[in-house]
Design a protein around this motif. Sequence first.
Motif, mmCIF file in Angstrom:
data_model
loop_
_atom_site.group_PDB
_atom_site.id
_atom_site.type_symbol
_atom_site.label_atom_id
_atom_site.label_comp_id
_atom_site.label_asym_id
_atom_site.label_seq_id
_atom_site.Cartn_x
_atom_site.Cartn_y
_atom_site.Cartn_z
ATOM 1 N N PHE A 265 0.870 -1.240 -0.212
ATOM 2 C CA PHE A 265 0.101 0.005 -0.035
ATOM 3 C C PHE A 265 0.758 1.269 0.046
ATOM 4 O O PHE A 265 1.938 1.319 0.580
ATOM 5 N N MET A 266 0.422 2.175 -0.820
ATOM 6 C CA MET A 266 1.460 3.647 -1.029
ATOM 7 C C MET A 266 0.709 4.743 -0.757
ATOM 8 O O MET A 266 -0.417 4.640 -0.960
ATOM 9 N N LEU A 267 1.315 5.693 -0.198
ATOM 10 C CA LEU A 267 0.862 7.071 -0.330
ATOM 11 C C LEU A 267 1.855 7.902 -0.629
ATOM 12 O O LEU A 267 3.077 8.017 -0.037
ATOM 13 N N GLU A 268 1.809 8.842 -1.865
ATOM 14 C CA GLU A 268 2.681 9.604 -2.584
ATOM 15 C C GLU A 268 2.456 11.097 -2.718
ATOM 16 O O GLU A 268 1.104 11.366 -2.850
ATOM 17 N N ALA A 269 3.406 11.798 -2.509
ATOM 18 C CA ALA A 269 3.083 13.288 -2.752
ATOM 19 C C ALA A 269 4.289 13.859 -3.635
ATOM 20 O O ALA A 269 5.374 13.366 -3.269
ATOM 21 N N ALA A 270 4.106 14.364 -4.737
ATOM 22 C CA ALA A 270 4.925 15.182 -5.815
ATOM 23 C C ALA A 270 4.658 16.567 -5.988
ATOM 24 O O ALA A 270 3.506 16.871 -6.230
ATOM 25 N N TRP A 271 5.632 17.336 -5.827
ATOM 26 C CA TRP A 271 5.747 18.538 -6.038
ATOM 27 C C TRP A 271 6.309 19.168 -6.859
ATOM 28 O O TRP A 271 7.677 18.761 -7.140
ATOM 29 N N SER A 272 5.976 20.152 -7.711
ATOM 30 C CA SER A 272 6.773 20.770 -8.923
ATOM 31 C C SER A 272 6.521 22.172 -8.982
ATOM 32 O O SER A 272 5.402 22.708 -9.002
ATOM 33 N N ARG A 273 7.596 22.942 -9.530
ATOM 34 C CA ARG A 273 7.246 24.489 -9.764
ATOM 35 C C ARG A 273 8.209 24.660 -11.112
ATOM 36 O O ARG A 273 9.341 24.289 -11.059
ATOM 37 N N VAL A 274 7.333 24.804 -12.262
ATOM 38 C CA VAL A 274 7.889 24.667 -13.429
ATOM 39 C C VAL A 274 7.790 26.283 -14.155
ATOM 40 O O VAL A 274 7.000 26.777 -13.855
ATOM 41 N N GLU A 275 8.926 26.541 -14.755
ATOM 42 C CA GLU A 275 9.168 27.874 -15.487
ATOM 43 C C GLU A 275 8.871 27.738 -16.813
ATOM 44 O O GLU A 275 9.412 26.888 -17.209
ATOM 45 N N SER A 276 8.478 28.919 -17.329
ATOM 46 C CA SER A 276 8.144 28.923 -18.796
ATOM 47 C C SER A 276 8.247 30.515 -19.097
ATOM 48 O O SER A 276 8.090 31.277 -18.442
ATOM 49 N N PRO A 277 8.990 30.665 -20.682
ATOM 50 C CA PRO A 277 9.239 31.912 -20.887
ATOM 51 C C PRO A 277 7.745 32.688 -21.180
ATOM 52 O O PRO A 277 6.657 32.099 -21.547
ATOM 53 N N ARG A 278 7.581 33.859 -20.816
ATOM 54 C CA ARG A 278 6.805 34.718 -20.939
ATOM 55 C C ARG A 278 6.927 35.929 -21.783
ATOM 56 O O ARG A 278 6.102 36.932 -21.944
ATOM 57 N N GLY A 279 8.201 36.365 -22.126
ATOM 58 C CA GLY A 279 8.633 37.371 -22.728
ATOM 59 C C GLY A 279 10.331 36.873 -22.787
ATOM 60 O O GLY A 279 10.942 36.032 -22.292
ATOM 61 N N ASP A 280 11.110 37.705 -23.577
ATOM 62 C CA ASP A 280 12.423 37.300 -23.750
ATOM 63 C C ASP A 280 13.078 37.678 -22.672
ATOM 64 O O ASP A 280 13.166 39.023 -22.052
ATOM 65 N N GLY A 281 13.863 36.670 -21.876
ATOM 66 C CA GLY A 281 14.378 36.762 -20.480
ATOM 67 C C GLY A 281 13.539 36.729 -19.499
ATOM 68 O O GLY A 281 13.865 36.905 -18.292
#
Length: 239
Positions: free
Chosen positions: A204-220
């Motif tokens: 039996f398993m209980l899992e938690a996964a967190w992520s913070r993802v960046e993506s371009p919204r303008g040059d730089g």
Amino acid sequence: MPGRPDRRTIALVLLALATPVVAGAQRDTTPAPPIQDNSFLVEEAYNQERGVVQHISAFLRERTGRAWSYSFTQEWPAPGQRHQLSYSIPIVQLDGAPATRGVGDVALNYRYQLRGLAGERVAIAPRLSLLVPTGSASKGTGAGGAGVQLNLPLSAELSRTVVTHLNAGTTLTPRARSGGYTARTTSWNAGQSVIWLVTQRVNFMLEAAWSRVESPRGDGEVSRESQLLVSPGVRWAYD
């Protein structure tokens, strides 16, 4: 002329002849080792043993909308458990009308078994990955540029029936592209799972996964989006 053997001598000879047969027919009562395998969301820290190749498929679908993701991973010892090579091929479908579907960025992975070869209760296997831009930045299925990822999996046996896996990692893409913009992005991930070995073959398993993802919204310039997944699960093995 020698006399005939008595019944006691015959019985002893038959017993001596039968003994190896009886011993050879005994069943092996050695208990099977418990499952040491991947969680659904969190990477464990056990490399593949020599001569063993593992195939991993994972499918995730959101409860609302039409978005889903599938990944296929194959892990190879190189040539033993200390070093491991693998690759991951993702296929994603993005929500929309019509929905966009395609291959994502392929990952080429190397993992080093830093600790855990001698049956220790704690295993550590850092992984370094090259992300190949096989996805489409214009469709949203890829980052638009090559990247590198570093992940640190740690697995620990808390008791005879409880195991935990922990992850911490980061992904760097020097020239990510999105919406016609280009920027350097840095994303982060962390996770933990607790596994209860109900039997040697059922977990039996209980899992938690967190992520913070960046993506371009303008040059730089970049935008950030965080996600947290919490998942109970059951794992069963057949040998």
